[in-house]
Design a protein around this motif. Structure first.
Motif, short mmCIF file in Angstrom:
data_model
loop_
_atom_site.label_atom_id
_atom_site.label_comp_id
_atom_site.label_asym_id
_atom_site.label_seq_id
_atom_site.Cartn_x
_atom_site.Cartn_y
_atom_site.Cartn_z
N LEU A 112 43.46 -18.94 -23.95
CA LEU A 112 42.78 -20.19 -23.61
C LEU A 112 42.16 -20.83 -24.86
N GLN A 113 41.53 -20.02 -25.69
CA GLN A 113 40.92 -20.54 -26.91
C GLN A 113 41.97 -21.10 -27.85
N PHE A 114 43.08 -20.39 -27.99
CA PHE A 114 44.15 -20.84 -28.88
C PHE A 114 44.68 -22.21 -28.47
N ASN A 115 44.71 -22.47 -27.16
CA ASN A 115 45.22 -23.75 -26.64
C ASN A 115 44.10 -24.76 -26.39
N ASN A 116 42.89 -24.45 -26.90
CA ASN A 116 41.73 -25.34 -26.77
C ASN A 116 41.45 -25.71 -25.31
N ILE A 117 41.54 -24.72 -24.43
CA ILE A 117 41.25 -24.93 -23.01
C ILE A 117 39.87 -24.34 -22.71
N LYS A 118 38.96 -25.21 -22.24
CA LYS A 118 37.61 -24.77 -21.91
C LYS A 118 37.57 -24.33 -20.45
N LEU A 119 37.00 -23.16 -20.23
CA LEU A 119 36.93 -22.59 -18.88
C LEU A 119 35.49 -22.59 -18.39
N PHE A 120 35.22 -23.31 -17.30
CA PHE A 120 33.87 -23.38 -16.72
C PHE A 120 33.87 -22.58 -15.42
N ASN B 71 49.53 -20.78 -14.58
CA ASN B 71 50.14 -22.04 -14.16
C ASN B 71 49.33 -23.24 -14.65
N ALA B 72 48.00 -23.13 -14.56
CA ALA B 72 47.12 -24.19 -15.05
C ALA B 72 47.29 -24.37 -16.55
N LEU B 73 47.35 -23.25 -17.27
CA LEU B 73 47.52 -23.30 -18.73
C LEU B 73 48.81 -24.01 -19.09
N TYR B 74 49.89 -23.70 -18.37
CA TYR B 74 51.19 -24.33 -18.64
C TYR B 74 51.11 -25.85 -18.47
N GLU B 75 50.44 -26.30 -17.41
CA GLU B 75 50.32 -27.74 -17.16
C GLU B 75 49.39 -28.42 -18.16
N LEU B 76 48.30 -27.73 -18.54
CA LEU B 76 47.33 -28.31 -19.47
C LEU B 76 47.91 -28.49 -20.87
N GLN B 77 48.89 -27.69 -21.21
CA GLN B 77 49.53 -27.82 -22.52
C GLN B 77 50.25 -29.16 -22.66
N LYS B 78 50.49 -29.83 -21.55
CA LYS B 78 51.22 -31.11 -21.57
C LYS B 78 50.30 -32.30 -21.83
N ILE B 79 48.98 -32.10 -21.74
CA ILE B 79 48.06 -33.23 -21.85
C ILE B 79 47.31 -33.20 -23.18
N ASP B 80 46.50 -34.22 -23.41
CA ASP B 80 45.75 -34.37 -24.65
C ASP B 80 44.98 -33.10 -25.01
N TYR B 81 45.02 -32.75 -26.28
CA TYR B 81 44.43 -31.51 -26.79
C TYR B 81 42.94 -31.42 -26.50
N ASN B 82 42.26 -32.55 -26.44
CA ASN B 82 40.80 -32.59 -26.26
C ASN B 82 40.37 -32.79 -24.81
N LYS B 83 41.32 -32.79 -23.89
CA LYS B 83 40.99 -33.02 -22.48
C LYS B 83 41.41 -31.84 -21.59
N ARG B 84 41.44 -30.68 -22.18
CA ARG B 84 41.92 -29.50 -21.46
C ARG B 84 40.76 -28.65 -20.98
N PHE B 85 40.60 -28.57 -19.66
CA PHE B 85 39.55 -27.70 -19.11
C PHE B 85 39.92 -27.23 -17.71
N ILE B 86 39.40 -26.07 -17.37
CA ILE B 86 39.57 -25.50 -16.02
C ILE B 86 38.19 -25.27 -15.46
#
Length: 290
Positions: free
Chosen positions: A242-250, A275-290
């Motif tokens: 998650l960190q490598f893909n800049n995905i913030k988890l709340f 599955n969420a990670l796969y979809e989030l990789q398709k959007i803007d790098y700074n707008k990735r969160f779960i």
């Protein structure tokens, strides 16, 4: 829409084929196809997946016995049930028909109701057989997956043993540095912070090893567990990705007590987050969160 059952009628007499088809076409779930010789029969079985074959015995140049033998020797067609339709009534022919793999034997001229009943019976048996085969294939896949999971679990067990010793040495060394600093009254905030980071990292790695061991431990019985604990373990496993893909988890988790299969819950959560990670990789790098 009801399932269509493919039935092949094989006879070198067109009138016999027409008679059989006229009787069976009353059932709208039957898709009736015919062949007049061995060559046509072999061509038809390549084109269609048949649920039943009605096969005459007395044909030229290749008779029904030989056609049946050829079909039963082929892995792609050996499971198709074959009902012999023939004027031959001698015991030797009947025994030969069953010995070659026929499932039934109807003598000509056949009774209309008898033909309908026997065809329906063998269609139902074939359907049941297909369902059982599918269930067995599912079970085999599950057993294979469980076998793989057990093998991975054993590997993780071995790796955890190999990792723990160096981790404990590193953590102990960092603790010794802190104790030495206290004994010698050394005030070095940077060194103290680095040693704390080393101890925390070692503890975190040790926890991840435990999480992996829990994840690959096969569930045999239901148990009570805290859902928050399971979610925390799951997110720790995926934290690096998650960190490598800049995905913030709340996470806002109510600590509910559950009864079930803990590893299965972890596996489901990993699937959802993956599955969420796969979809989030398709959007803007700074707008990735779960």
């Amino acid at each position: 829409m009801s399932k269509k059952y493919n039935i092949l009628v094989v006879d070198d007499e067109i009138k016999n084929i027409q008679l059989g088809i006229n009787i069976l076409k009353k059932n709208s779930s039957y898709n009736l196809i015919f062949a007049t010789d061995a060559q046509q029969t072999y061509e038809r079985v390549k084109e269609y997946a048949f649920d039943l074959i009605l096969l005459d015995i007395i044909m030229q140049p290749i008779d029904g016995f030989e056609i049946c033998q050829t079909l039963k020797s082929n892995a792609l067609t050996q499971d198709i049930p074959i009902i012999f339709l023939t004027a031959k009534t001698d015991e030797e022919s009947i025994l030969k028909a069953f010995k070659l793999g026929g499932v039934d034997y109807i003598t000509k001229p056949f009774n209309e109701k008898e033909l309908e009943a026997r065809v329906q019976t063998h269609i139902q048996l074939k359907t049941l057989q297909n369902k059982m085969q599918q269930e067995n294939e599912k079970k085999d896949k599950i057993l294979l997956q469980m076998s793989k999971m057990n093998a991975i679990g054993e590997m993780i067990e071995y790796l955890s043993y190999q990792w723990r010793h160096p981790l404990s040495i590193i953590s102990a060394s960092a603790s010794v540095i802190q104790i030495q600093m206290q004994l010698e009254n050394i005030q070095n905030e940077s060194m103290l912070q680095h040693s704390n980071d080393i101890i925390k990292t070692c503890t975190s790695l040790s926890n991840v090893v435990d999480d992996f061991k829990d994840f690959f431990k096969p569930d045999s019985n239901k148990e009570f567990f805290q859902i928050k604990e399971v979610i925390d373990k799951t997110t720790r496993l995926l934290n690096g990705t998650l960190q490598f893909n800049n995905i913030k988890l709340f996470c806002e988790i109510e600590n509910i007590n559950m009864c079930g299969y803990k590893c299965a819950v972890m596996y489901s959560l990993i699937n959802i987050l993956s599955n969420a990670l796969y979809e989030l990789q398709k959007i803007d790098y700074n707008k990735r969160f779960i």
